[in-house]
Write a protein that holds these residues in place. Structure first.
Motif, PDB file in Angstrom:
ATOM      1  N   GLY A  74     -50.187 -33.908 -17.681  1.00  9.14           N
ATOM      2  CA  GLY A  74     -49.439 -35.153 -17.683  1.00  9.14           C
ATOM      3  C   GLY A  74     -50.301 -36.390 -17.539  1.00  9.14           C
ATOM      4  O   GLY A  74     -49.894 -37.480 -17.945  1.00  9.14           O
ATOM      5  N   SER A  75     -51.488 -36.241 -16.966  1.00  3.36           N
ATOM      6  CA  SER A  75     -52.347 -37.398 -16.723  1.00  3.36           C
ATOM      7  C   SER A  75     -53.176 -37.802 -17.929  1.00  3.36           C
ATOM      8  O   SER A  75     -53.578 -38.966 -18.033  1.00  3.36           O
ATOM      9  CB  SER A  75     -53.282 -37.104 -15.535  1.00  3.36           C
ATOM     10  N   TYR A  76     -53.447 -36.847 -18.825  1.00  2.00           N
ATOM     11  CA  TYR A  76     -54.351 -37.127 -19.943  1.00  2.00           C
ATOM     12  C   TYR A  76     -53.633 -36.874 -21.266  1.00  2.00           C
ATOM     13  O   TYR A  76     -53.194 -35.744 -21.537  1.00  2.00           O
ATOM     14  CB  TYR A  76     -55.613 -36.266 -19.847  1.00  2.00           C
ATOM     15  N   ARG A  77     -53.521 -37.901 -22.055  1.00  2.00           N
ATOM     16  CA  ARG A  77     -52.765 -37.817 -23.305  1.00  2.00           C
ATOM     17  C   ARG A  77     -53.390 -36.828 -24.274  1.00  2.00           C
ATOM     18  O   ARG A  77     -52.685 -36.073 -24.955  1.00  2.00           O
ATOM     19  CB  ARG A  77     -52.673 -39.200 -23.943  1.00  2.00           C
ATOM     20  N   ARG A  78     -54.717 -36.803 -24.379  1.00  2.00           N
ATOM     21  CA  ARG A  78     -55.362 -35.893 -25.319  1.00  2.00           C
ATOM     22  C   ARG A  78     -55.182 -34.439 -24.903  1.00  2.00           C
ATOM     23  O   ARG A  78     -54.972 -33.559 -25.753  1.00  2.00           O
ATOM     24  CB  ARG A  78     -56.846 -36.238 -25.427  1.00  2.00           C
ATOM     25  N   VAL A  79     -55.275 -34.183 -23.611  1.00  2.00           N
ATOM     26  CA  VAL A  79     -55.030 -32.813 -23.125  1.00  2.00           C
ATOM     27  C   VAL A  79     -53.609 -32.391 -23.439  1.00  2.00           C
ATOM     28  O   VAL A  79     -53.350 -31.259 -23.861  1.00  2.00           O
ATOM     29  CB  VAL A  79     -55.310 -32.730 -21.612  1.00  2.00           C
ATOM     30  N   ARG A  80     -52.666 -33.312 -23.259  1.00  2.00           N
ATOM     31  CA  ARG A  80     -51.263 -33.009 -23.545  1.00  2.00           C
ATOM     32  C   ARG A  80     -51.061 -32.731 -25.025  1.00  2.00           C
ATOM     33  O   ARG A  80     -50.315 -31.811 -25.399  1.00  2.00           O
ATOM     34  CB  ARG A  80     -50.396 -34.180 -23.089  1.00  2.00           C
TER      35      ARG A  80
END
Length: 259
Positions: free
Chosen positions: A83-89
């Protein structure tokens, strides 16, 4: 005192009505699979003795708590990162949607291949189903953190672990607890299912054994125990939730009472 009595009346009214309907509907039953409620209640103390509670109920609860705790740790940790990192999501979302669509009971034979037939398998089955509502709700809760609050924390130099604990997790905690509540009911279901496979004790094992031996009233007592267990766990969860989220529920309750 009066508001408490009214609240207690509202809580007990529907269960009392359902028990009364069950009692009257089954009172004259001669169907072996649908015994009268009075027969089930008369059988209950003979079946669920202290020894059976220790040998079947306690192991089930311990497996449930272990799997639930593992799912909570993994779900909150991964959900916070995603939830904190857009690319990870963006990278993880297709995989998460695929895995979430797989029903956890289908994974029981697969988990048995890797974890055997002992308690590890049962805990893994419970954790594999409980993790998804916790994970997904954590992701949404972290994504919904107020940007003004995040910027304010950054301007005051609140970063790292302090920011994670005091800002992100605190703001996302109502959503996280919503996922934990959903996971609790899923965990009870998976606890029973996992104990129906190659088990030697537990509530699921006991209910199936009663069914196979045609001890139908005994089987119904096992179902009642499962219902009571779910109710007690729900009450405990609500108490913990009110304690942890007192800062959240308190102002909301006051605002609802104000004209």
């Amino acid at each position: 005192m009066r508001p408490f009595l009214l609240r207690l009346l509202f809580v007990l009214a529907l269960p009392a009505l359902l028990v009364a309907v069950w009692w009257l509907a089954s009172d004259g039953s001669t169907n072996v699979y649908w015994p009268p409620l009075r027969t089930i209640l008369r059988t209950f103390p003979d079946v669920w003795t202290g020894e059976r509670l220790r040998s079947d109920l306690v192991p089930s609860v311990l497996r449930l708590l272990a799997g639930y705790a593992a799912a909570a740790v993994v779900g909150v940790a991964l959900g916070t990162v995603i939830g904190s990192y857009r690319r990870v999501r963006a990278v993880c979302e297709p995989v998460l949607e695929f895995l979430r669509a797989v029903p956890p009971p289908v994974l029981v034979p697969v988990i048995m291949l890797f974890a055997g037939i002992g308690d590890t398998m049962k805990i893994a089955v419970i954790a594999s189903g409980c993790v998804w509502p916790i994970l997904l709700n954590t992701v949404e809760g972290v994504r919904a953190v107020d940007s003004v609050m995040a910027e304010t924390a950054r301007s005051y130099g609140i970063t790292g672990v302090a920011r994670l604990r005091s800002v992100v997790l605190r703001a996302a905690s109502p959503q996280i607890f919503a996922g934990l509540r959903q996971a609790l009911s899923i965990g009870i279901i998976l606890m029973v299912i996992s104990e129906m496979f190659a088990a030697s004790n537990g509530l699921g094992f006991t209910v199936v054994q009663f069914q196979r031996s045609f001890a139908i009233p005994d089987m119904w007592t096992g179902i009642l125990v499962l219902g009571l267990l779910g109710f007690l766990l729900s009450v405990v969860f609500q108490l913990v939730e009110r304690r942890v989220l007192g800062w959240y529920h308190g102002p909301r309750a006051v605002s609802r009472r104000s004209p």
